[in-house]
Design a protein around this motif. Sequence first.
Motif, PDB file in Angstrom:
ATOM      1  N   PHE A 115       8.874 -27.367  68.786  1.00 12.43           N
ATOM      2  CA  PHE A 115       7.622 -27.341  68.023  1.00 12.43           C
ATOM      3  C   PHE A 115       7.466 -26.060  67.218  1.00 12.43           C
ATOM      4  CE2 PHE A 115       6.566 -30.837  70.817  1.00 12.43           C
ATOM      5  CZ  PHE A 115       5.895 -31.691  69.955  1.00 12.43           C
ATOM      6  N   GLY A 116       8.525 -25.239  67.213  1.00 12.56           N
ATOM      7  CA  GLY A 116       8.518 -24.072  66.339  1.00 12.56           C
ATOM      8  C   GLY A 116       8.640 -24.492  64.883  1.00 12.56           C
ATOM      9  N   ALA A 117       9.212 -25.693  64.671  1.00 10.33           N
ATOM     10  CA  ALA A 117       9.328 -26.238  63.322  1.00 10.33           C
ATOM     11  C   ALA A 117       8.035 -26.985  62.992  1.00 10.33           C
ATOM     12  CB  ALA A 117      10.526 -27.184  63.240  1.00 10.33           C
ATOM     13  N   ALA A 118       7.359 -26.560  61.941  1.00 13.18           N
ATOM     14  CA  ALA A 118       6.045 -27.121  61.600  1.00 13.18           C
ATOM     15  C   ALA A 118       6.096 -28.626  61.354  1.00 13.18           C
ATOM     16  CB  ALA A 118       5.484 -26.411  60.374  1.00 13.18           C
ATOM     17  N   TRP A 119       7.192 -29.119  60.791  1.00 14.35           N
ATOM     18  CA  TRP A 119       7.281 -30.548  60.477  1.00 14.35           C
ATOM     19  C   TRP A 119       7.316 -31.410  61.730  1.00 14.35           C
ATOM     20  CZ3 TRP A 119       5.944 -32.753  56.198  1.00 14.35           C
ATOM     21  CH2 TRP A 119       5.944 -31.996  55.025  1.00 14.35           C
ATOM     22  N   ASN A 120       7.687 -30.818  62.858  1.00 16.04           N
ATOM     23  CA  ASN A 120       7.679 -31.593  64.100  1.00 16.04           C
ATOM     24  C   ASN A 120       6.259 -31.916  64.565  1.00 16.04           C
ATOM     25  OD1 ASN A 120      10.418 -31.887  64.248  1.00 16.04           O
ATOM     26  ND2 ASN A 120      10.730 -30.109  65.545  1.00 16.04           N
TER      27      ASN A 120
END
Length: 196
Positions: A115-120
């Motif tokens: 969830f460090g990736a915003a698109w997730n």
Amino acid sequence: MNLFGLNVPPLLLDLSGGVCVLVSLYFLWSKRAVYWHWSNLSLLPYFLLFLSGGQWMLAGLQVTYLLFGVHGLYLWHLEARRARGEIRFNGPLWYGVTWVASLLIFAYTVAVTDFGAAWNWVQFTAVTLSLVANFGTTRRWAWSWPVWIAVNAVQAVFFWHAGYWVLFALQFVLAGMSVYGWREWRRDEAREVAFA
């Protein structure tokens, strides 16, 4: 994606899944059980597409769709038999089993997602709404259609970002089909109330 030694382009997976979804919605409008067969058929190409792109939550969602698909088909069969007075069945148990299994799969896919990736987070929102909409669809509740429209809106943004162009365009078609389905199911509900 390499599948059994064959190079399968993502566009082919995207297209084949999209065609199956369109056909399935045509049958869902009239609440015909063949909807579940076409819907389930779309899951393999989408599962492979999302797996190849590392979208774990969307890939896991295809597994929960399969659970809902098999379960929904059987529930509609049981409900038809109950309506004819042939059987009685424990509705809450039957409805609850698939919901619990789907939540467990959802929890697993969330656990393996970064969830460090915003698109997730966009993916998470789409999957959460999809689970709610799918539950309403198995029960043939009209409110499931506007939830599907919300799913289409969120997924359109995500698929644009991911470069899944057929899926992106399909969200607009599905949203339009959902407006029609919502209207038809609300009419059915009004008729049921009138005859009750």
